[in-house]
Design a protein around this motif. Structure first.
Motif, mmCIF file in Angstrom:
data_model
loop_
_atom_site.group_PDB
_atom_site.id
_atom_site.type_symbol
_atom_site.label_atom_id
_atom_site.label_comp_id
_atom_site.label_asym_id
_atom_site.label_seq_id
_atom_site.Cartn_x
_atom_site.Cartn_y
_atom_site.Cartn_z
ATOM 1 N N LEU A 284 30.330 14.382 -52.809
ATOM 2 C CA LEU A 284 30.322 14.782 -51.404
ATOM 3 C C LEU A 284 28.913 14.755 -50.824
ATOM 4 O O LEU A 284 27.926 15.003 -51.545
ATOM 5 C CB LEU A 284 30.876 16.203 -51.252
ATOM 6 C CG LEU A 284 32.396 16.405 -51.250
ATOM 7 C CD1 LEU A 284 33.058 15.827 -52.480
ATOM 8 C CD2 LEU A 284 32.707 17.887 -51.122
ATOM 9 N N ALA A 288 29.941 17.585 -46.010
ATOM 10 C CA ALA A 288 31.243 17.872 -46.614
ATOM 11 C C ALA A 288 31.179 19.111 -47.497
ATOM 12 O O ALA A 288 32.125 19.914 -47.527
ATOM 13 C CB ALA A 288 31.713 16.664 -47.427
ATOM 14 N N VAL A 292 33.585 22.313 -46.998
ATOM 15 C CA VAL A 292 34.505 22.712 -48.058
ATOM 16 C C VAL A 292 34.182 24.109 -48.598
ATOM 17 O O VAL A 292 35.073 24.942 -48.767
ATOM 18 C CB VAL A 292 34.468 21.674 -49.203
ATOM 19 C CG1 VAL A 292 35.132 22.224 -50.460
ATOM 20 C CG2 VAL A 292 35.163 20.383 -48.773
ATOM 21 N N SER A 298 39.409 21.339 -45.211
ATOM 22 C CA SER A 298 39.895 20.237 -46.043
ATOM 23 C C SER A 298 38.802 19.185 -46.210
ATOM 24 O O SER A 298 37.899 19.063 -45.375
ATOM 25 C CB SER A 298 41.132 19.605 -45.405
ATOM 26 O OG SER A 298 42.186 20.525 -45.293
ATOM 27 N N LEU A 299 38.896 18.428 -47.292
ATOM 28 C CA LEU A 299 37.950 17.335 -47.530
ATOM 29 C C LEU A 299 38.499 16.054 -46.926
ATOM 30 O O LEU A 299 39.626 15.632 -47.240
ATOM 31 C CB LEU A 299 37.720 17.143 -49.030
ATOM 32 C CG LEU A 299 36.849 15.952 -49.417
ATOM 33 C CD1 LEU A 299 35.422 16.116 -48.890
ATOM 34 C CD2 LEU A 299 36.843 15.760 -50.933
ATOM 35 N N ILE A 304 32.889 11.774 -48.269
ATOM 36 C CA ILE A 304 32.820 11.355 -49.670
ATOM 37 C C ILE A 304 31.857 10.194 -49.820
ATOM 38 O O ILE A 304 31.886 9.243 -49.043
ATOM 39 C CB ILE A 304 34.223 10.961 -50.183
ATOM 40 C CG1 ILE A 304 35.190 12.140 -50.026
ATOM 41 C CG2 ILE A 304 34.160 10.519 -51.641
ATOM 42 C CD1 ILE A 304 36.618 11.793 -50.382
ATOM 43 N N LEU A 319 34.909 18.399 -57.242
ATOM 44 C CA LEU A 319 34.122 17.996 -56.082
ATOM 45 C C LEU A 319 32.681 18.384 -56.357
ATOM 46 O O LEU A 319 32.398 19.545 -56.690
ATOM 47 C CB LEU A 319 34.625 18.707 -54.816
ATOM 48 C CG LEU A 319 35.859 18.116 -54.104
ATOM 49 C CD1 LEU A 319 37.048 18.000 -55.046
ATOM 50 C CD2 LEU A 319 36.232 18.971 -52.897
ATOM 51 N N ASP A 321 28.354 18.155 -55.390
ATOM 52 C CA ASP A 321 27.398 17.992 -54.296
ATOM 53 C C ASP A 321 26.371 16.920 -54.643
ATOM 54 O O ASP A 321 26.417 16.343 -55.743
ATOM 55 C CB ASP A 321 26.737 19.329 -53.955
ATOM 56 C CG ASP A 321 25.849 19.867 -55.074
ATOM 57 O OD1 ASP A 321 25.557 19.128 -56.041
ATOM 58 O OD2 ASP A 321 25.424 21.040 -54.972
ATOM 59 N N GLU A 357 44.128 14.240 -45.172
ATOM 60 C CA GLU A 357 43.058 14.842 -45.957
ATOM 61 C C GLU A 357 43.060 14.271 -47.371
ATOM 62 O O GLU A 357 44.122 14.066 -47.971
ATOM 63 C CB GLU A 357 43.233 16.360 -46.031
ATOM 64 C CG GLU A 357 43.216 17.074 -44.693
ATOM 65 C CD GLU A 357 44.583 17.146 -44.030
ATOM 66 O OE1 GLU A 357 45.509 16.449 -44.513
ATOM 67 O OE2 GLU A 357 44.722 17.877 -43.039
#
Length: 369
Positions: A284, A288, A292, A298-299, A304, A319, A321, A357
């Protein structure tokens, strides 16, 4: 007394985990004197009206001496052989020791499959619930005799945290050969014990290592991970020495206490965040991550930057960073092969059938940082 210690002292349902090094020695195997002292402390708490599930390591260690094995074996087959001998010895010792207080023991052997798979997870919940309702003391261990490397927990600390949430425990007590969490190696003599952990920020810069006993697979790394898992899910934790079990299970004024998060995760969200196996990773961007983790959104594909793994829609993914830290887990709505052409694109740029999503907020568990 702190909020966390009060919660442990007042808990009506607890999970108590004891490590191999607190029950066994390399040369002599199971130490019945130590085991009896632990049972004395648990029985006293039960007499006060609490229900307790005991997660006990020590099966492999208990099987070493009868098989004339000087040290913990490295290969899986010999570990499983030692466990098959040691589990009988351990179960018999607990049955005799709890029998002194007219308490019945029920042995529960688990693999990670039993909590990673939702159907098995629910079955385990029902089994524990019935054992406790019948007044038995469930004694839990990883099923080392059949667990392969792919389905092993690796240590009973993580298992204890999962069981604590699974049974709806009010507190988790982790007992080992160390009397708490230190800000460095306690053997150096220049470190201090941390009395209270209020949140993740209190653990910044803390260096922990493995146990030196050679009997267990955990060490402080796994205990800290288990404590953080349980506390993040709303369960207060006390980390203390097994020799202090009587105090840990009465006043809770020993060891290190971990304050619980303000709200407890539902069974499904806990399973999703901490128990389910993952099949891949979504990378992400900073925007994002903020959406999140902080705003619980929602992602979307636009946030992404990359995809790892071979997963299908409906699988659980991590997920991460930009610094490669796992910030959440969730159920992905696309196959891995579908995502490369979608990532980085806004919803209005996508075909109508793909304007959904990637991970919906209802299927996503962010982690405290």
């Amino acid at each position: 007394m702190s909020v966390a210690r009060k919660a442990v002292a007042a808990a009506e349902r607890l999970v108590v985990k004891v490590g191999s090094s607190a029950l066994t020695t390399a040369g002599d195997g199971l130490d019945v004197t130590r085991l009896n002292a632990l049972v004395d402390a648990i029985a006293a708490r039960i007499a006060q009206g609490s229900q307790i599930v005991l997660v006990s390591s020590g099966a492999i260690g208990a099987g070493l001496a009868p098989l004339a094995l000087g040290n913990r074996p490295r290969d899986l087959a010999t570990q499983q052989a030692a466990a098959s001998v040691g589990q009988l010895q351990l179960a018999h010792a607990y049955a005799e020791s709890f029998g002194r207080y007219a308490l019945t023991v029920g042995q529960v052997l688990l693999t990670s499959d039993d909590v990673v798979r939702r159907a098995h997870y629910r079955n385990a919940q029902r089994t524990f619930s019935r054992l406790l309702a019948l007044g038995a003391v469930p004694v839990v261990n990883e099923n080392d005799t059949v667990a392969t490397e792919e389905i092993k927990f690796g240590d009973n600390d993580r298992l204890a945290a999962l069981v604590a949430h699974l049974i709806g425990a009010d507190a988790l007590v982790l007992l080992s050969d160390v009397d708490g969490l230190y800000d460095g190696d306690p053997r150096s003599g220049s470190t201090r014990r941390i009395a209270e952990v209020a949140g993740p920020a209190d653990l910044e810069g803390i260096a922990v290592g493995m146990s030196s006993s050679g009997l267990g697979t955990g060490g402080m790394v796994s205990k800290l991970a288990a404590a953080r898992t349980a506390a993040s899910a709303g369960i207060p934790v006390l980390l203390a020495a097994a020799s202090d079990a009587a105090l840990a299970l009465s006043t809770a004024e020993v060891g290190t206490a971990f304050r619980a998060a303000d709200s407890r995760l539902s069974a499904r969200r806990f399973w999703l965040g901490y128990a389910a196996g993952t099949r891949g990773r979504l990378h992400l961007d900073d925007g994002a991550v903020a959406a999140v983790v902080r705003r619980r959104r929602s992602l979307l594909a636009a946030g992404i930057t990359g995809v790892d793994g071979d997963f299908e829609a409906g699988d659980v993914v991590e997920l991460v960073d930009p610094a490669q830290r796992v910030v959440a887990r969730g159920v992905v709505a696309f196959d891995a092969g579908e995502l490369p052409e979608l990532i980085g694109r806004s919803s209005h740029e996508l075909p109508e059938e793909q304007r959904r999503e990637v991970v919906h907020a209802d299927d996503l568990v962010p982690f405290r940082r």
